[in-house]
Design a protein around this motif. Structure first.
Motif, PDB file in Angstrom:
ATOM      1  N   ASP A 256       0.252   3.204   3.094  1.00  9.37           N
ATOM      2  CA  ASP A 256      -0.740   2.287   3.868  1.00  9.37           C
ATOM      3  C   ASP A 256      -1.211   1.321   2.646  1.00  9.37           C
ATOM      4  O   ASP A 256      -2.099   2.037   1.914  1.00  9.37           O
ATOM      5  CB  ASP A 256      -1.832   3.193   4.505  1.00  9.37           C
ATOM      6  CG  ASP A 256      -2.842   2.139   5.506  1.00  9.37           C
ATOM      7  OD1 ASP A 256      -2.917   0.938   4.974  1.00  9.37           O
ATOM      8  OD2 ASP A 256      -3.138   2.617   6.417  1.00  9.37           O
TER       9      ASP A 256
ATOM     10  N   THR B 234      -1.370  -0.318   9.296  1.00  5.17           N
ATOM     11  CA  THR B 234      -2.493   0.338   8.555  1.00  5.17           C
ATOM     12  C   THR B 234      -3.594   0.964   9.495  1.00  5.17           C
ATOM     13  O   THR B 234      -3.530   0.576  10.848  1.00  5.17           O
ATOM     14  CB  THR B 234      -3.437  -0.804   7.811  1.00  5.17           C
ATOM     15  OG1 THR B 234      -4.402  -0.006   7.038  1.00  5.17           O
ATOM     16  CG2 THR B 234      -4.184  -1.900   8.875  1.00  5.17           C
ATOM     17  N   LYS B 235      -4.209   2.110   8.993  1.00  3.01           N
ATOM     18  CA  LYS B 235      -5.212   2.792   9.883  1.00  3.01           C
ATOM     19  C   LYS B 235      -6.712   2.402   9.258  1.00  3.01           C
ATOM     20  O   LYS B 235      -7.683   3.005   9.376  1.00  3.01           O
ATOM     21  CB  LYS B 235      -5.098   4.283   9.610  1.00  3.01           C
ATOM     22  CG  LYS B 235      -3.733   4.943  10.436  1.00  3.01           C
ATOM     23  CD  LYS B 235      -4.170   6.513  10.436  1.00  3.01           C
ATOM     24  CE  LYS B 235      -2.942   6.889  11.223  1.00  3.01           C
ATOM     25  NZ  LYS B 235      -1.641   7.048  10.623  1.00  3.01           N
ATOM     26  N   PHE B 236      -6.619   1.351   8.296  1.00  4.00           N
ATOM     27  CA  PHE B 236      -7.847   1.124   7.571  1.00  4.00           C
ATOM     28  C   PHE B 236      -8.359  -0.498   7.967  1.00  4.00           C
ATOM     29  O   PHE B 236      -7.774  -0.979   8.867  1.00  4.00           O
ATOM     30  CB  PHE B 236      -7.701   0.961   6.072  1.00  4.00           C
ATOM     31  CG  PHE B 236      -7.508   2.509   5.720  1.00  4.00           C
ATOM     32  CD1 PHE B 236      -8.459   2.969   5.193  1.00  4.00           C
ATOM     33  CD2 PHE B 236      -6.211   2.932   5.667  1.00  4.00           C
ATOM     34  CE1 PHE B 236      -8.318   4.358   4.693  1.00  4.00           C
ATOM     35  CE2 PHE B 236      -5.999   4.270   5.192  1.00  4.00           C
ATOM     36  CZ  PHE B 236      -7.090   5.092   4.745  1.00  4.00           C
ATOM     37  N   ASN B 237      -9.469  -0.900   7.530  1.00  5.63           N
ATOM     38  CA  ASN B 237     -10.090  -1.943   8.224  1.00  5.63           C
ATOM     39  C   ASN B 237     -10.596  -3.169   7.288  1.00  5.63           C
ATOM     40  O   ASN B 237     -11.082  -4.209   7.517  1.00  5.63           O
ATOM     41  CB  ASN B 237     -11.118  -1.681   8.723  1.00  5.63           C
ATOM     42  CG  ASN B 237     -12.362  -1.152   8.139  1.00  5.63           C
ATOM     43  OD1 ASN B 237     -12.216  -0.234   7.367  1.00  5.63           O
ATOM     44  ND2 ASN B 237     -13.680  -1.675   8.215  1.00  5.63           N
TER      45      ASN B 237
ATOM     46  N   PHE C 288      -1.631  -2.482  13.616  1.00  9.16           N
ATOM     47  CA  PHE C 288      -2.823  -1.255  13.522  1.00  9.16           C
ATOM     48  C   PHE C 288      -2.622  -0.277  14.048  1.00  9.16           C
ATOM     49  O   PHE C 288      -2.085  -0.189  15.432  1.00  9.16           O
ATOM     50  CB  PHE C 288      -4.340  -2.135  13.931  1.00  9.16           C
ATOM     51  CG  PHE C 288      -4.968  -3.140  12.923  1.00  9.16           C
ATOM     52  CD1 PHE C 288      -5.769  -2.552  12.084  1.00  9.16           C
ATOM     53  CD2 PHE C 288      -4.583  -4.260  12.986  1.00  9.16           C
ATOM     54  CE1 PHE C 288      -6.399  -3.749  11.275  1.00  9.16           C
ATOM     55  CE2 PHE C 288      -5.042  -5.370  12.239  1.00  9.16           C
ATOM     56  CZ  PHE C 288      -5.948  -4.840  11.152  1.00  9.16           C
TER      57      PHE C 288
ATOM     58  N   LEU D 283      -3.380   2.830  16.145  1.00  8.26           N
ATOM     59  CA  LEU D 283      -4.681   3.123  16.802  1.00  8.26           C
ATOM     60  C   LEU D 283      -4.455   4.232  17.692  1.00  8.26           C
ATOM     61  O   LEU D 283      -3.345   4.787  18.079  1.00  8.26           O
ATOM     62  CB  LEU D 283      -5.085   1.976  17.910  1.00  8.26           C
ATOM     63  CG  LEU D 283      -5.009   0.501  17.078  1.00  8.26           C
ATOM     64  CD1 LEU D 283      -5.420  -0.539  18.102  1.00  8.26           C
ATOM     65  CD2 LEU D 283      -6.463   0.602  16.348  1.00  8.26           C
TER      66      LEU D 283
ATOM     67  N   THR E   6      -9.957   7.928   7.275  1.00 12.33           N
ATOM     68  CA  THR E   6      -9.496   6.720   7.707  1.00 12.33           C
ATOM     69  C   THR E   6     -10.477   5.956   8.686  1.00 12.33           C
ATOM     70  O   THR E   6     -11.653   6.617   8.683  1.00 12.33           O
ATOM     71  CB  THR E   6      -8.268   6.948   8.833  1.00 12.33           C
ATOM     72  OG1 THR E   6      -8.712   7.663   9.885  1.00 12.33           O
ATOM     73  CG2 THR E   6      -7.194   7.884   8.158  1.00 12.33           C
ATOM     74  N   ALA E   7     -10.415   4.682   8.851  1.00 10.41           N
ATOM     75  CA  ALA E   7     -11.336   4.061   9.437  1.00 10.41           C
ATOM     76  C   ALA E   7     -11.568   4.552  10.803  1.00 10.41           C
ATOM     77  O   ALA E   7     -10.474   4.863  11.591  1.00 10.41           O
ATOM     78  CB  ALA E   7     -11.019   2.497   9.464  1.00 10.41           C
TER      79      ALA E   7
ATOM     80  N   GLN F  42     -13.818   0.126  13.984  1.00 13.22           N
ATOM     81  CA  GLN F  42     -13.605  -0.801  12.746  1.00 13.22           C
ATOM     82  C   GLN F  42     -12.470  -1.157  12.796  1.00 13.22           C
ATOM     83  O   GLN F  42     -12.231  -2.576  12.220  1.00 13.22           O
ATOM     84  CB  GLN F  42     -13.774   0.348  11.523  1.00 13.22           C
ATOM     85  CG  GLN F  42     -15.248   0.892  11.147  1.00 13.22           C
ATOM     86  CD  GLN F  42     -15.343   1.769  10.134  1.00 13.22           C
ATOM     87  OE1 GLN F  42     -14.659   2.880   9.974  1.00 13.22           O
ATOM     88  NE2 GLN F  42     -16.067   1.540   9.068  1.00 13.22           N
ATOM     89  N   ARG F  43     -11.350  -0.567  13.152  1.00 13.54           N
ATOM     90  CA  ARG F  43      -9.863  -0.810  13.221  1.00 13.54           C
ATOM     91  C   ARG F  43      -9.900  -1.969  14.331  1.00 13.54           C
ATOM     92  O   ARG F  43      -9.039  -2.949  13.949  1.00 13.54           O
ATOM     93  CB  ARG F  43      -8.803   0.288  13.531  1.00 13.54           C
ATOM     94  CG  ARG F  43      -8.742   1.341  12.409  1.00 13.54           C
ATOM     95  CD  ARG F  43      -7.985   2.208  12.844  1.00 13.54           C
ATOM     96  NE  ARG F  43      -8.100   3.576  12.284  1.00 13.54           N
ATOM     97  CZ  ARG F  43      -7.542   4.737  12.583  1.00 13.54           C
ATOM     98  NH1 ARG F  43      -6.644   4.569  13.236  1.00 13.54           N
ATOM     99  NH2 ARG F  43      -7.895   5.948  12.262  1.00 13.54           N
TER     100      ARG F  43
ATOM    101  N   LEU G  15      -8.564  -5.765  13.535  1.00 13.96           N
ATOM    102  CA  LEU G  15      -7.355  -6.371  14.435  1.00 13.96           C
ATOM    103  C   LEU G  15      -7.806  -7.941  15.042  1.00 13.96           C
ATOM    104  O   LEU G  15      -7.290  -8.777  15.007  1.00 13.96           O
ATOM    105  CB  LEU G  15      -7.094  -5.438  15.753  1.00 13.96           C
ATOM    106  CG  LEU G  15      -6.355  -5.993  16.709  1.00 13.96           C
ATOM    107  CD1 LEU G  15      -4.978  -6.390  16.344  1.00 13.96           C
ATOM    108  CD2 LEU G  15      -6.324  -5.037  17.985  1.00 13.96           C
TER     109      LEU G  15
END
Length: 373
Positions: A139, A169-172, A190, A192, A205-206, A210-211, A215
């Motif tokens: 990621d 990604t799983k982050f923001n 993303f 989710l 993770t976020a 936040q994700r 997005l």
């Protein structure tokens, strides 16, 4: 923020290696120089869980020697190896099997060489389009503040005639990739999931909100976007939670509507509507990309929870208190393409999942099911 960093001596001969090292030192992250030929050694751990946690807090800056890019079909032609692993600690992650018990985060200082190789691969396939996946074994977003490698790749593919880039990604923290001249050649996806899955299994993770905010931001910045939901896990009330998830995704996509995208950033690009088992696109030329672009289409990649016996052993050694649903008696045993066996949901459950998500996606403006496995 890594707990420690190890920098290969050779990495300091590259501007990016020096830049990352300077940033780490300014952030007061302890940096160890690894001489040429020396082997990486992490702090000793009493248990597999401790060793795994130490690795996830270690950043290694190295030079990638292998010039070959791994295949990444059916969703892309090649992996783009800018980074390996990630700081997240998701209990179900398949990287626990592919990267071994000590999956420290590796970033590559010779980024320009890697992108040059990508360009050579594109040249060989001209005039066909070549698609690269930037998150097959990583990621890349959570270390972007140190590397800038995503931004470099996005602008590199923005200038290419026949290349497309994608990552998930799983982050923001998307700020470093906003405002770039991406020309819609990069699709940002993303990962989710339902609140229960994120809270229970996706550690470090976020959060979902936040994700979703991230997005909306990248969509507003003109990027093609996509959604990956995986692993889909059935639990008490799963349909209600996943229904709520789909509603929140629709709201985020609506709030991120692209209005007034600058002309020079919206000329080309494609949302890559590939399906598992289908051939990758063989469009010819930049004009073809422009003609087939569907700006409002959002593709959904759906992955149901599955596991192998090896993965189960690794997961329980790293997360001894894991509560993932891994009772073999409740699953269907199938044989993978490389001869190993894996445990999937029964066919009836798979059909129920498919029917649920096909219905939910069909009611979402622009929603398209790319694949469900």
């Amino acid at each position: 923020m890594p707990r420690r960093a190890v920098v290969e001596e050779e990495a300091l001969s590259y501007p990016l290696g020096r830049s990352i090292t300077d940033k780490l030192q300014k952030l007061n992250v302890p940096v160890q120089l690894l001489p040429r030929g020396a082997r990486l050694s992490l702090p000793r751990a009493k248990t597999s869980a401790q060793g795994y946690e130490e690795a996830k807090n270690t950043l290694v800056v190295r030079v990638r020697k292998d010039r070959d890019f791994a295949s990444c079909k059916p969703s892309a032609h090649y992996q783009l190896p800018l980074i390996s692993s990630c700081p997240g600690m998701c209990q179900y992650c398949y990287l626990q099997t592919t990267l071994g018990p000590r999956p420290y985060i590796r970033v590559y200082a010779n980024r320009d060489q890697i992108l040059k190789t990508a360009g050579e691969l594109m040249d060989r396939r001209k005039p066909e389009i070549t698609v690269f996946e930037g998150a097959a074994t990583s990621d890349p977003l959570p270390v972007e503040y140190l590397t800038g490698s995503l931004a470099a790749a996005i602008e590199f593919f923005g200038k290419s005639e026949t290349g497309l880039f994608r990552f998930v990604t799983k982050f923001n923290d998307v700020e470093p990739i906003l405002g770039l001249d991406h020309r819609r050649k990069t699709t940002v996806r993303f990962s989710l999931n339902a609140d229960h899955v994120i809270r229970t299994y996706e550690h470090r993770t976020a959060g979902l909100e936040q994700r979703l905010e991230a997005l909306a931001r990248v969509k507003q910045d003109g990027y093609p976007v996509g959604v990956m939901i995986g692993p889909i896990i059935t639990f008490e009330g799963w349909k209600e939670q996943y229904s709520r998830l789909m509603e929140r995704i629709a709201a985020a996509l609506d709030s991120g509507r692209t209005v007034g995208i600058p002309e020079d950033r919206s000329k080309t690009g494609e949302d890559m509507p590939f399906r598992t088992g289908q051939a990758l696109p063989s469009h010819t030329g930049q004009a073809r990309l422009s003609q087939t672009r569907q700006p409002d289409v959002v593709h959904f990649e759906l992955i149901t929870h599955r596991f192998t016996s090896r993965a189960k052993r690794n997961i329980l050694s790293v997360f001894p208190n894991a509560c993932l649903p891994m009772d073999e008696s409740e699953r269907r045993l199938v044989y993978g393409q490389f001869g190993y066996t894996k445990y999937l949901y029964p066919k009836e459950t798979m059909e129920e999942i498919r029917a649920f998500f096909e219905n939910a996606i069909s009611r979402m403006p622009g929603g398209r099911l790319q694949y469900l496995v």
